[in-house]
Scaffold this active site. Structure first.
Site, PDB file in Angstrom:
ATOM      1  N   HIS A  25      15.490  20.924  25.286  1.00 12.49           N
ATOM      2  CA  HIS A  25      14.838  20.540  26.536  1.00 12.49           C
ATOM      3  C   HIS A  25      15.813  20.366  27.695  1.00 12.49           C
ATOM      4  CE1 HIS A  25      15.698  16.324  24.974  1.00 12.49           C
ATOM      5  NE2 HIS A  25      16.105  16.191  26.230  1.00 12.49           N
ATOM      6  N   ARG A  29      14.440  13.745  36.307  1.00  9.05           N
ATOM      7  CA  ARG A  29      13.823  12.473  36.675  1.00  9.05           C
ATOM      8  C   ARG A  29      12.639  12.744  37.608  1.00  9.05           C
ATOM      9  NH1 ARG A  29      19.360  11.895  36.533  1.00  9.05           N
ATOM     10  NH2 ARG A  29      20.150  10.172  35.270  1.00  9.05           N
ATOM     11  N   GLU A  92      11.614  17.570  29.719  1.00 15.84           N
ATOM     12  CA  GLU A  92      11.531  16.116  29.610  1.00 15.84           C
ATOM     13  C   GLU A  92      11.504  15.537  31.026  1.00 15.84           C
ATOM     14  OE1 GLU A  92      14.992  14.193  27.980  1.00 15.84           O
ATOM     15  OE2 GLU A  92      14.084  12.210  28.022  1.00 15.84           O
ATOM     16  N   GLU A 165      11.674  28.591  39.338  1.00 12.99           N
ATOM     17  CA  GLU A 165      11.619  30.044  39.458  1.00 12.99           C
ATOM     18  C   GLU A 165      10.493  30.554  38.559  1.00 12.99           C
ATOM     19  OE1 GLU A 165      15.119  31.999  37.972  1.00 12.99           O
ATOM     20  OE2 GLU A 165      14.712  33.852  39.085  1.00 12.99           O
TER      21      GLU A 165
END
Lengths: 177, 177
Positions: A25, A29, A92, A165
């Site tokens: 992953h 934040r 995440e 992207e």
């Protein structure tokens, strides 16, 4: 492995000690999880495989994935957690509690100075259909497929301003010609 | 899909328009490609699937993957490029030409202020063996498996200082208990 016509300075062959290593992953934040989870689930079709709350440290983690039709996610929590952390290509999101209530609070996208992280990238089956889908959801574009020097490449922003992207694999085959 | 006992604010079901979407890669800027490619190939077993050079804009892109034993990477360039951009969990390194020659030049890791991007994470089959492997290659640790509040989670730094989390999937199953 090396490929004809490409120089890869510094590259070493993969050692047996790295067998089974996989990029599980990428962590970003997020200021407001409700906003970000709505965005990644609705616009990019991701599902939350696992939420982890850390009361003492006042943050929550959300692990998101695009599931394939043949993925069998275990329902039982421990088995699902182990499954989650054995996959490739998850996102995440870290939520530090309370940031969503601070009007001026904002995370840094890595493309403005100081630079570092650039973007995450989704591969999609149909770039034009994806662009129309983003328009339908009023997604903010950095560039559309027909803009800029890199044709057939879309960049949009997520709710925190991170760049995403979007590409179609077979259209990328012309790159570097 | 929703799981017992977890609240996921804002989440929507996946729409059919997002079928086939997948998180292909994460892009990080790298100061010195020779150094970074040596690191990711040697320490994390990644291979460069595709290098793209953009003479006019003075940068190069390197797309790296951990290949599974049953991955069949096409040798022919266009087919290999299309294959690359249809995978999950790749790492893209962007090299802006000349940064490696500027002694003071450094990228921002996203964990110092201003914060944003946090880390990439590799899942490995054996966390202790991985930690010994990192020691063998004098990798810089942010934290070892037995340090800090999160046991069984390693953080190391890549040559640009980006944080890399390293986990073992089945050991993560105890998380959130």
């Amino acid at each position: 492995m090396s490929f004809a016509g490409e120089q890869h300075p510094g590259v070493n062959p993969s050692a047996p000690q790295t067998q089974g290593f996989r990029l599980n992953h990428t962590m970003l934040r997020a200021k407001d999880p409700e906003c970000s989870l709505a965005f990644y689930s609705k616009v990019f079709g991701m599902q939350v495989l696992r939420r982890l709350d850390f009361e003492e440290m006042q943050f929550s983690l959300y692990f998101l994935a695009n599931l394939d039709a043949d993925d069998r996610v275990p329902e039982e929590t421990k088995a699902r957690t182990a499954w989650t952390f054995s996959q490739k290509g998850l996102l995440e999101l870290t939520h530090n509690w309370g940031t969503e209530e601070q009007e001026e609070f904002a995370y840094h996208d890595g493309n403005a100075e100081p630079q570092g992280f650039g973007h995450i990238c989704f591969s999609v089956p149909d770039l034009n259909a994806a662009q129309a889908w983003f328009d339908e959801h009023a997604v903010t574009f950095v560039k559309r497929a027909d803009q800029g020097k890199m044709k057939d490449v879309i960049f949009v922003k997520d709710p925190d301003g991170y760049w995403i992207e979007v590409i179609q694999a077979d259209l990328m085959a012309a790159m570097g010609d």
